[in-house]
Each structure stands twice: as structure tokens, then as C-alpha cells.
Write an enzyme that holds these catalytic residues in place. Structure first.
Site, PDB file in Angstrom:
ATOM      1  N   GLU A  41     -13.819 -22.189  10.566  1.00  0.00           N
ATOM      2  CA  GLU A  41     -14.915 -22.672   9.731  1.00  0.00           C
ATOM      3  C   GLU A  41     -15.556 -23.929  10.320  1.00  0.00           C
ATOM      4  OE1 GLU A  41     -14.000 -21.496   5.152  1.00  0.00           O
ATOM      5  OE2 GLU A  41     -12.732 -23.073   5.998  1.00  0.00           O
TER       6      GLU A  41
ATOM      7  N   ARG B 293     -23.766 -17.952   9.695  1.00  0.00           N
ATOM      8  CA  ARG B 293     -23.387 -16.616   9.248  1.00  0.00           C
ATOM      9  C   ARG B 293     -23.733 -15.622  10.344  1.00  0.00           C
ATOM     10  NH1 ARG B 293     -19.510 -17.047   5.707  1.00  0.00           N
ATOM     11  NH2 ARG B 293     -20.139 -17.872   3.673  1.00  0.00           N
TER      12      ARG B 293
ATOM     13  N   PRO C  18     -23.209  -2.679  -6.568  1.00  0.00           N
ATOM     14  CA  PRO C  18     -22.349  -1.899  -7.448  1.00  0.00           C
ATOM     15  C   PRO C  18     -22.275  -0.418  -7.100  1.00  0.00           C
ATOM     16  CG  PRO C  18     -24.350  -2.545  -8.604  1.00  0.00           C
ATOM     17  CD  PRO C  18     -24.357  -3.250  -7.281  1.00  0.00           C
TER      18      PRO C  18
ATOM     19  N   GLU D   8     -13.579 -26.826   1.268  1.00  0.00           N
ATOM     20  CA  GLU D   8     -14.849 -26.791   1.992  1.00  0.00           C
ATOM     21  C   GLU D   8     -15.637 -28.090   1.907  1.00  0.00           C
ATOM     22  OE1 GLU D   8     -17.188 -23.365   0.998  1.00  0.00           O
ATOM     23  OE2 GLU D   8     -15.732 -21.986   1.904  1.00  0.00           O
TER      24      GLU D   8
ATOM     25  N   GLU E  56      -9.550 -22.964  10.879  1.00  0.00           N
ATOM     26  CA  GLU E  56      -9.930 -23.199  12.275  1.00  0.00           C
ATOM     27  C   GLU E  56     -11.187 -22.440  12.674  1.00  0.00           C
ATOM     28  OE1 GLU E  56      -6.945 -19.919  14.347  1.00  0.00           O
ATOM     29  OE2 GLU E  56      -6.412 -22.045  14.372  1.00  0.00           O
TER      30      GLU E  56
ATOM     31  N   GLU F 232     -11.173 -23.605  -3.098  1.00  0.00           N
ATOM     32  CA  GLU F 232     -12.268 -23.419  -2.139  1.00  0.00           C
ATOM     33  C   GLU F 232     -13.206 -24.621  -2.126  1.00  0.00           C
ATOM     34  OE1 GLU F 232     -12.678 -21.321   0.195  1.00  0.00           O
ATOM     35  OE2 GLU F 232     -11.318 -19.692  -0.313  1.00  0.00           O
TER      36      GLU F 232
END
Length: 195
Positions: free
Chosen positions: A149, A71, A122, A104, A147, A100
Site C-alpha cells: 500500500e 488503482r 448485484p 490507512e 507493504e 482499516e
């Protein structure tokens, strides 16, 4: 707990709204609003995102399917739930979550239920994260990653998952909350393999 809606704060009135930036992954608007007490805020910034999705996938062997990926925002690799964005026209939230998970991890099938809804912030963001619980999933395919990931798959026991939570290894708050709810539900139902 009973709530008296008559004493809830009132919504703000939007006087003017204009987009400062509008791209698929970054949409920001500036609202001018009037509060119920008559005061104005001329520059309240709101981030618009499509709905987000994540999946607690439990295999037929009672293992929870986690992933690891880098990340860039925090510059680290971490454990997460399989997750993604609901951004394909005509696709339901459930279908997007199934897609997903399959893309994944290669896992699919099983029984799916809505598990939890959360907001990352929120006060400033418009979207909701929808978590699904999928029980009895199995490996039915290879990963079909974008591509950009790079994801590794890590099935683990609930004890291993609890240890990760305790050690602070699940740092994505929108993933940690549904995982903690899942682990608590297992504790409240001793002897059962799924909540």
C-alpha cells in the site's frame, strides 16, 4: 413507496454450481439455473467476494478524511474513502472498519454508526459494501500500511469534498454514493456539523 411483494419476480433455482477459480482475491463460479418461466441458463457466472467496508470519517474540526492511492485496474491515482475488506475471522464489520481507518490514515476514536449498504454489481457479485459514518475522529497514530500500500491522507472541508464530487474526482462509485448521501444530509440540516 409501498411495494407489492406478491408481484416481485421469483428467485432463480440453482440446478448446478461449480467453482472455476477459487483464490482469496478471485473466486468465480459457474451456475446452471432455472428461471421461474421454465427457461434455463446453463452458464451464469458469479463472482464471490468477502464484504467490503468504507468509512466517512469526520474529524473534530469537521473535516472529512480522504485518501489517495493508485488503482492498477484503471491505471490512475484517485481520491477515495478509507476502505478495506472484512476478511479476518471473528472480527465484526464495525471492528474491521475501525481497523482499516486507523491503518490507512492514523485516525480513530469518535462515534460510529452504520451509514449505507451497497452492491457493486448485484447481478454478478455476491458481496455487499458496508459504509460507516465516524464523527469526531482524531489523529491518534501513524499509518500502518501493508507493504503493497502507498496511501496519502487528505482531510478536507465539506465544500472541498463537494467540489471534488462535482469535478468527477471521486470515481469509485461505492465511495461516491455514500459521500453524496452525506453531503445531501448536511444540506437538509442547515447549521449542523454532522448528519
Amino acid at each position: 413507496m409501498a411495494m407489492n411483494k406478491h408481484t416481485d419476480p421469483e428467485p432463480w433455482e440453482v440446478i448446478e454450481s461449480r467453482y472455476l477459480h477459487k483464490e482469496p482475491w478471485l473466486t468465480m463460479r459457474k451456475d446452471s439455473v432455472r428461471l421461474p418461466n421454465g427457461k434455463n441458463i446453463d452458464d451464469f457466472y458469479v463472482w464471490e467476494y468477502p464484504p467490503w467496508l468504507n468509512v466517512i470519517a469526520i474529524t473534530q474540526n469537521d473535516e472529512i478524511v480522504l485518501i489517495r492511492q493508485y488503482r492498477h485496474g484503471i491505471g490512475k491515482v484517485s481520491f477515495e474513502l478509507p476502505a478495506g475488506v472484512h476478511d479476518k475471522p471473528g472480527e465484526t464489520l464495525l471492528d474491521a472498519a475501525k481497523r482499516e481507518l486507523l491503518e490507512e490514515t492514523g485516525y480513530g476514536g469518535g462515534t460510529w454508526t452504520k451509514w449505507m449498504e451497497l452492491s457493486a454489481n448485484p447481478a454478478l457479485q455476491t458481496n455487499i459494501t458496508h459504509t460507516f459514518l465516524a464523527t469526531g475522529v482524531s489523529k491518534i497514530s501513524t499509518q500502518k500500511l501493508d507493504e503493497t500500500e502507498e496511501i496519502t491522507v487528505h482531510p478536507m472541508t465539506s465544500q472541498e469534498l463537494a467540489a471534488l464530487v462535482e469535478q468527477g474526482e471521486i470515481i469509485q462509485a461505492l465511495h461516491a454514493a455514500p459521500i453524496i448521501k452525506y453531503l445531501c444530509s448536511r444540506q437538509s440540516q442547515p447549521g449542523e456539523h454532522s448528519p
